[in-house]
Design a protein around this motif. Structure first.
Motif, PDB file in Angstrom:
ATOM      1  N   GLY A   1       1.072  -0.974   0.152  1.00 53.39           N
ATOM      2  CA  GLY A   1       0.527   0.078  -0.488  1.00 53.39           C
ATOM      3  C   GLY A   1       1.111   1.026  -0.249  1.00 53.39           C
ATOM      4  N   LEU A   2       1.692   1.240   0.433  1.00 49.98           N
ATOM      5  CA  LEU A   2       2.929   2.503   1.009  1.00 49.98           C
ATOM      6  C   LEU A   2       3.705   2.482   0.060  1.00 49.98           C
ATOM      7  CD1 LEU A   2       4.031   4.370   2.418  1.00 49.98           C
ATOM      8  CD2 LEU A   2       5.263   3.052   3.246  1.00 49.98           C
ATOM      9  N   GLN A   3       4.125   1.313  -0.841  1.00 52.02           N
ATOM     10  CA  GLN A   3       4.556   1.305  -2.438  1.00 52.02           C
ATOM     11  C   GLN A   3       3.861   2.200  -3.574  1.00 52.02           C
ATOM     12  OE1 GLN A   3       6.267  -2.395  -4.181  1.00 52.02           O
ATOM     13  NE2 GLN A   3       7.610  -1.131  -5.736  1.00 52.02           N
ATOM     14  N   ASN A   4       2.503   1.788  -3.406  1.00 48.98           N
ATOM     15  CA  ASN A   4       1.143   2.454  -4.656  1.00 48.98           C
ATOM     16  C   ASN A   4       1.952   3.818  -4.167  1.00 48.98           C
ATOM     17  OD1 ASN A   4       1.698  -0.190  -6.353  1.00 48.98           O
ATOM     18  ND2 ASN A   4      -0.068  -1.088  -3.926  1.00 48.98           N
ATOM     19  N   ILE A   5       1.236   4.038  -2.963  1.00 47.80           N
ATOM     20  CA  ILE A   5       0.843   5.638  -2.950  1.00 47.80           C
ATOM     21  C   ILE A   5       2.401   6.471  -3.409  1.00 47.80           C
ATOM     22  CG2 ILE A   5       1.062   7.410  -0.736  1.00 47.80           C
ATOM     23  CD1 ILE A   5      -0.750   5.098   0.242  1.00 47.80           C
ATOM     24  N   PHE A   6       3.371   6.057  -2.399  1.00 54.98           N
ATOM     25  CA  PHE A   6       4.418   6.432  -3.579  1.00 54.98           C
ATOM     26  C   PHE A   6       4.381   6.620  -5.247  1.00 54.98           C
ATOM     27  CE2 PHE A   6       7.364   5.782   0.617  1.00 54.98           C
ATOM     28  CZ  PHE A   6       6.744   7.015   0.981  1.00 54.98           C
ATOM     29  N   ASN A   7       4.376   5.311  -5.756  1.00 56.64           N
ATOM     30  CA  ASN A   7       4.725   5.464  -6.862  1.00 56.64           C
ATOM     31  C   ASN A   7       3.684   6.050  -7.977  1.00 56.64           C
ATOM     32  OD1 ASN A   7       6.309   3.233  -6.799  1.00 56.64           O
ATOM     33  ND2 ASN A   7       4.955   1.509  -7.735  1.00 56.64           N
ATOM     34  N   SER A   8       2.397   6.232  -7.407  1.00 55.64           N
ATOM     35  CA  SER A   8       1.596   6.926  -8.166  1.00 55.64           C
ATOM     36  C   SER A   8       1.498   8.405  -7.701  1.00 55.64           C
ATOM     37  CB  SER A   8       0.210   6.964  -6.970  1.00 55.64           C
ATOM     38  OG  SER A   8      -0.535   8.141  -7.632  1.00 55.64           O
ATOM     39  N   ARG A   9       2.371   8.980  -6.814  1.00 57.39           N
ATOM     40  CA  ARG A   9       3.014  10.631  -6.790  1.00 57.39           C
ATOM     41  C   ARG A   9       3.922  10.643  -7.556  1.00 57.39           C
ATOM     42  NH1 ARG A   9      -1.004  12.154  -4.534  1.00 57.39           N
ATOM     43  NH2 ARG A   9      -1.458  12.256  -2.640  1.00 57.39           N
TER      44      ARG A   9
ATOM     45  N   ALA B   1       6.567  12.233 -13.223  1.00 58.65           N
ATOM     46  CA  ALA B   1       6.975  11.410 -14.340  1.00 58.65           C
ATOM     47  C   ALA B   1       6.470  11.364 -15.274  1.00 58.65           C
ATOM     48  CB  ALA B   1       8.001  11.107 -13.462  1.00 58.65           C
ATOM     49  N   GLY B   2       5.775  10.407 -15.110  1.00 56.56           N
ATOM     50  CA  GLY B   2       4.866   9.347 -16.074  1.00 56.56           C
ATOM     51  C   GLY B   2       5.333   7.994 -15.693  1.00 56.56           C
ATOM     52  N   THR B   3       4.051   7.179 -16.712  1.00 54.23           N
ATOM     53  CA  THR B   3       4.244   6.049 -16.644  1.00 54.23           C
ATOM     54  C   THR B   3       5.616   5.177 -16.576  1.00 54.23           C
ATOM     55  OG1 THR B   3       1.784   5.712 -16.847  1.00 54.23           O
ATOM     56  CG2 THR B   3       3.761   3.481 -16.899  1.00 54.23           C
ATOM     57  N   TRP B   4       6.588   5.255 -17.751  1.00 53.22           N
ATOM     58  CA  TRP B   4       7.538   4.555 -17.456  1.00 53.22           C
ATOM     59  C   TRP B   4       8.705   5.461 -17.057  1.00 53.22           C
ATOM     60  CZ3 TRP B   4       6.814  -0.624 -19.269  1.00 53.22           C
ATOM     61  CH2 TRP B   4       5.873  -0.221 -19.449  1.00 53.22           C
ATOM     62  N   PRO B   5       9.152   6.402 -16.695  1.00 50.56           N
ATOM     63  CA  PRO B   5      10.387   7.162 -15.688  1.00 50.56           C
ATOM     64  C   PRO B   5      10.013   6.026 -14.183  1.00 50.56           C
ATOM     65  CG  PRO B   5       9.002   8.082 -16.973  1.00 50.56           C
ATOM     66  CD  PRO B   5       8.301   7.854 -17.110  1.00 50.56           C
ATOM     67  N   THR B   6       8.452   5.865 -14.075  1.00 51.88           N
ATOM     68  CA  THR B   6       7.679   5.713 -13.196  1.00 51.88           C
ATOM     69  C   THR B   6       8.018   4.161 -12.215  1.00 51.88           C
ATOM     70  OG1 THR B   6       6.188   7.204 -12.488  1.00 51.88           O
ATOM     71  CG2 THR B   6       5.873   4.699 -10.997  1.00 51.88           C
TER      72      THR B   6
ATOM     73  N   VAL C   1       0.134   2.026 -11.553  1.00 49.26           N
ATOM     74  CA  VAL C   1       0.300   3.371 -11.409  1.00 49.26           C
ATOM     75  C   VAL C   1      -1.141   3.853 -12.407  1.00 49.26           C
ATOM     76  CG1 VAL C   1       2.497   3.405 -10.956  1.00 49.26           C
ATOM     77  CG2 VAL C   1       1.789   3.545 -13.251  1.00 49.26           C
ATOM     78  N   ASN C   2      -1.529   3.235 -13.570  1.00 50.23           N
ATOM     79  CA  ASN C   2      -2.511   3.799 -14.503  1.00 50.23           C
ATOM     80  C   ASN C   2      -3.812   3.403 -13.283  1.00 50.23           C
ATOM     81  OD1 ASN C   2      -1.329   4.894 -16.869  1.00 50.23           O
ATOM     82  ND2 ASN C   2      -0.582   3.118 -16.377  1.00 50.23           N
TER      83      ASN C   2
ATOM     84  N   THR D   1      -8.527   0.885  -6.332  1.00 49.17           N
ATOM     85  CA  THR D   1      -7.130   0.286  -6.866  1.00 49.17           C
ATOM     86  C   THR D   1      -6.916  -0.830  -6.539  1.00 49.17           C
ATOM     87  OG1 THR D   1      -6.606   2.003  -8.027  1.00 49.17           O
ATOM     88  CG2 THR D   1      -5.244   0.071  -8.432  1.00 49.17           C
ATOM     89  N   ILE D   2      -5.998  -0.908  -5.363  1.00 53.50           N
ATOM     90  CA  ILE D   2      -5.127  -2.022  -4.654  1.00 53.50           C
ATOM     91  C   ILE D   2      -6.795  -3.433  -3.665  1.00 53.50           C
ATOM     92  CG2 ILE D   2      -4.991  -2.570  -2.308  1.00 53.50           C
ATOM     93  CD1 ILE D   2      -3.149   0.171  -2.612  1.00 53.50           C
ATOM     94  N   SER D   3      -7.775  -2.804  -3.608  1.00 51.78           N
ATOM     95  CA  SER D   3      -9.276  -3.518  -3.628  1.00 51.78           C
ATOM     96  C   SER D   3      -9.567  -4.939  -4.086  1.00 51.78           C
ATOM     97  CB  SER D   3     -10.102  -2.355  -2.890  1.00 51.78           C
ATOM     98  OG  SER D   3     -10.057  -2.181  -1.560  1.00 51.78           O
ATOM     99  N   ILE D   4      -9.383  -4.234  -5.724  1.00 54.13           N
ATOM    100  CA  ILE D   4     -10.093  -4.869  -6.397  1.00 54.13           C
ATOM    101  C   ILE D   4      -8.096  -5.988  -7.079  1.00 54.13           C
ATOM    102  CG2 ILE D   4     -10.101  -4.763  -9.358  1.00 54.13           C
ATOM    103  CD1 ILE D   4     -11.789  -2.382  -8.653  1.00 54.13           C
TER     104      ILE D   4
END
Length: 158
Positions: A16-24, A29-34, A83-84, A94-97
């Motif tokens: 959950g924490l990683q996904n929040i960081f990734n989202s930010r 930066a966009g999907t591929w740089p992330t 991230v998308n 997203t995480i629930s699904i």
């Protein structure tokens, strides 16, 4: 068993924490740089920690099926989709699904012995459990929509 439960709880909180960081990062930066940043730093960290803990044993990869090596490619798909998905649905949905999907496919793959897993007999109890979780996600997503619209409308009138 207690250690396994604690590790699973910790893993869930870290995901959950990683996904929040990734989202930010994705917002700026966009999907591929992330994806590159997340998996690149993950590689570097796991490589250095692995060297420190395992030493030369880190490189002993005997008796491994060649198709196991594609796990990292699957990881790219995970990060890109997460991230998308979070961009469109937010972290909670997203995480629930994703969790519901993981349970469903784990049940499916266990039942068929996919990729060399030990076959676990399929039961209706397992299916009902996954369906209850999925129903909970739908209720969480759509259950209070009418009340929210009414609250917004009353604020606009005031």
């Amino acid at each position: 068993m207690l250690i396994g439960l604690l590790l699973a709880l910790l893993a869930g909180s870290l995901v959950g924490l990683q996904n929040i960081f990734n989202s930010r990062v994705n917002e700026r930066a966009g999907t591929w740089p992330t994806t590159t940043l997340v998996l690149g730093l993950g590689f570097l960290a796991s490589f250095l920690i692995g060297l420190a803990i395992e030493g030369k044993r880190l490189f002993h990869l005997e008796h491994m099926e060649p198709w196991f090596w594609f796990s990292g490619i699957v990881g790219v798909g995970v990060v890109v989709c997460m991230v998308n998905g979070m961009k469109w649905l937010g972290p909670t949905y997203t995480i629930s699904i994703v969790m519901c999907s993981q349970l469903f496919f784990a049940l499916l793959w266990d039942s068929f012995g996919f990729l060399g897993l030990e076959v676990v007999p399929f039961t209706m109890k397992q299916l009902v459990g996954v369906l209850v979780i999925g129903s909970g996600i739908l209720l969480f997503k759509f259950g209070g929509a009418r009340e929210i619209r009414a609250a917004v409308a009353s604020r606009e009138e005031a």
